[in-house]
Scaffold this motif. Structure first.
Motif, PDB file in Angstrom:
ATOM      1  N   GLY A 108       0.818  -1.209   0.000  1.00 50.30           N
ATOM      2  CA  GLY A 108       0.000   0.000   0.000  1.00 50.30           C
ATOM      3  C   GLY A 108       0.853   1.260   0.000  1.00 50.30           C
ATOM      4  O   GLY A 108       0.527   2.240  -0.674  1.00 50.30           O
ATOM      5  N   ALA A 109       1.960   1.239   0.765  1.00 47.94           N
ATOM      6  CA  ALA A 109       2.857   2.400   0.795  1.00 47.94           C
ATOM      7  C   ALA A 109       3.463   2.646  -0.584  1.00 47.94           C
ATOM      8  O   ALA A 109       3.572   3.793  -1.043  1.00 47.94           O
ATOM      9  CB  ALA A 109       3.966   2.168   1.822  1.00 47.94           C
ATOM     10  N   TRP A 110       3.830   1.568  -1.274  1.00 40.72           N
ATOM     11  CA  TRP A 110       4.414   1.695  -2.617  1.00 40.72           C
ATOM     12  C   TRP A 110       3.377   2.237  -3.598  1.00 40.72           C
ATOM     13  O   TRP A 110       3.683   3.083  -4.440  1.00 40.72           O
ATOM     14  CB  TRP A 110       4.935   0.341  -3.076  1.00 40.72           C
ATOM     15  CG  TRP A 110       5.506   0.366  -4.456  1.00 40.72           C
ATOM     16  CD1 TRP A 110       6.718   0.869  -4.854  1.00 40.72           C
ATOM     17  CD2 TRP A 110       4.871  -0.141  -5.644  1.00 40.72           C
ATOM     18  NE1 TRP A 110       6.878   0.712  -6.205  1.00 40.72           N
ATOM     19  CE2 TRP A 110       5.763   0.097  -6.719  1.00 40.72           C
ATOM     20  CE3 TRP A 110       3.657  -0.765  -5.903  1.00 40.72           C
ATOM     21  CZ2 TRP A 110       5.469  -0.276  -8.027  1.00 40.72           C
ATOM     22  CZ3 TRP A 110       3.352  -1.145  -7.207  1.00 40.72           C
ATOM     23  CH2 TRP A 110       4.255  -0.894  -8.245  1.00 40.72           C
ATOM     24  N   LEU A 111       2.125   1.803  -3.450  1.00 39.49           N
ATOM     25  CA  LEU A 111       1.069   2.222  -4.369  1.00 39.49           C
ATOM     26  C   LEU A 111       0.731   3.710  -4.219  1.00 39.49           C
ATOM     27  O   LEU A 111       0.314   4.348  -5.179  1.00 39.49           O
ATOM     28  CB  LEU A 111      -0.193   1.380  -4.135  1.00 39.49           C
ATOM     29  CG  LEU A 111      -0.117  -0.089  -4.589  1.00 39.49           C
ATOM     30  CD1 LEU A 111      -1.359  -0.841  -4.172  1.00 39.49           C
ATOM     31  CD2 LEU A 111       0.083  -0.174  -6.105  1.00 39.49           C
ATOM     32  N   VAL A 112       0.900   4.267  -3.026  1.00 37.63           N
ATOM     33  CA  VAL A 112       0.592   5.691  -2.834  1.00 37.63           C
ATOM     34  C   VAL A 112       1.811   6.573  -3.070  1.00 37.63           C
ATOM     35  O   VAL A 112       1.753   7.784  -2.832  1.00 37.63           O
ATOM     36  CB  VAL A 112       0.024   5.959  -1.423  1.00 37.63           C
ATOM     37  CG1 VAL A 112      -1.272   5.208  -1.215  1.00 37.63           C
ATOM     38  CG2 VAL A 112       1.034   5.603  -0.343  1.00 37.63           C
ATOM     39  N   GLY A 113       2.907   6.005  -3.563  1.00 35.83           N
ATOM     40  CA  GLY A 113       4.034   6.821  -3.997  1.00 35.83           C
ATOM     41  C   GLY A 113       5.207   6.939  -3.038  1.00 35.83           C
ATOM     42  O   GLY A 113       6.111   7.750  -3.268  1.00 35.83           O
ATOM     43  N   ILE A 114       5.225   6.163  -1.948  1.00 35.29           N
ATOM     44  CA  ILE A 114       6.361   6.212  -1.029  1.00 35.29           C
ATOM     45  C   ILE A 114       7.550   5.497  -1.666  1.00 35.29           C
ATOM     46  O   ILE A 114       7.421   4.366  -2.154  1.00 35.29           O
ATOM     47  CB  ILE A 114       5.995   5.560   0.318  1.00 35.29           C
ATOM     48  CG1 ILE A 114       4.910   6.379   1.020  1.00 35.29           C
ATOM     49  CG2 ILE A 114       7.226   5.459   1.219  1.00 35.29           C
ATOM     50  CD1 ILE A 114       4.389   5.765   2.306  1.00 35.29           C
TER      51      ILE A 114
END
Length: 291
Positions: A183-189
């Motif tokens: 989820g963190a990767w999907l929101v651009g982190i």
């Protein structure tokens, strides 16, 4: 129980718990975020302790002055170690379970390498130095200055890191990755940049714990294994990924050890710790503070 004995046991338990908290928070960041089970984590505590001992005895300067230097050196070593070993491990692993399994094996190798390197550099003898060992007396309670200092620094470091994770944008990114890496990767982190930073931060926390430990106890090249085990117990009790939980569990474990060994037998220290560990696993498998 008189007040002086109670205060002595309480302070001793808080000091032990504070050191447990510093090293356990670092390991919880690594394991909770990247599933890297670094069994050699305690060896970086040992390295931090010996670095502080060496810098203090060679220069004669206060170990407090060398504290940030040791932390910076451990942080840099963590960045190098992640780049050379764990970045490739994560990139070539097909799942998080495989990362955990392979990191466990690598951790054992690192543990023996660091132990033997310490033996070659510093020898197998117990090392220590005298620092602020003068007693403070208040209302019949006697506590040495170095223990109070170590307690203050350990709590300050742990609480400071917790506040960093709760109040800053960087902390929100790390907490997001702890909750859901995908989820963190999907929101651009940017996980590729954050992983080495967090891994190195965990190593730096272990180095800090070692520096603090050297101010009150003697150290040897084989002390790391015990603190790795205690860190694993703490993060299990506090809940995987719960930094605040690790802090609370570490303080609780330190107090239980201090009071428990006084009223039973000092040789039962590990039995008490493992007993609590098994009890919590049976009653609350996700930890005392897991949400």
């Amino acid at each position: 129980m008189d007040l002086s004995l109670f205060a002595d046991l309480a302070v001793n338990g808080l000091v032990i718990g504070g050191i447990y908290a510093v090293i356990a928070i670092g390991l919880n960041l690594q394991y909770g975020l990247m599933r890297i089970l670094n069994i050699a984590h305690g060896e970086f505590l040992m390295i931090g302790a010996f670095l502080t001992f060496t810098l203090h005895t060679v220069t004669g300067a206060s170990p407090l002055l060398w504290l940030p230097v040791v932390v910076a050196l451990c942080f840099g070593g963590g960045l190098v170690l992640h780049r050379l070993v764990f970045r490739r491990l994560a990139a070539t692993s097909k799942s998080l379970d495989q990362v955990e399994e392979r990191s466990l094996i690598i951790g054992f190798g690192l543990m023996f390498i660091l132990q033997n390197a310490a033996n070659l550099i510093w020898g197998a003898d117990i090392r220590g130095y005298d620092f602020m060992s003068e007693p403070l007396k208040y209302a019949g309670v006697v506590v040495t200055k170095n223990r109070l200092l170590v307690l203050f620094l350990a709590v300050a470091a742990s609480v400071g890191l917790i506040l960093l994770l709760q109040r800053t944008l960087l902390g929100k990114a790390v907490r997001g990755m702890l909750q859901s890496p995908l989820g963190a990767w999907l929101v651009g982190i940017d996980t590729q940049r954050l992983h080495p930073f967090v891994f190195a931060l965990g190593i730096a926390m272990a180095g800090l714990a070692g520096s603090l430990l050297s101010m009150i106890y003697e150290v040897s090249p084989n002390i790391g294994e015990t603190y790795t085990v205690m860190a694993l117990i703490v993060i299990t009790l506090g809940g995987l990924g719960s930094i605040g939980g690790s802090f609370a569990a570490a303080i609780l474990l330190g107090l239980v050890e201090s009071f428990g060994t006084h009223f039973t037998n000092p040789s039962l220290k590990m039995l008490l710790s493992y007993g609590i560990f098994v009890l919590i696993l049976m009653t609350r498998p996700k930890g005392l503070f897991a949400k």
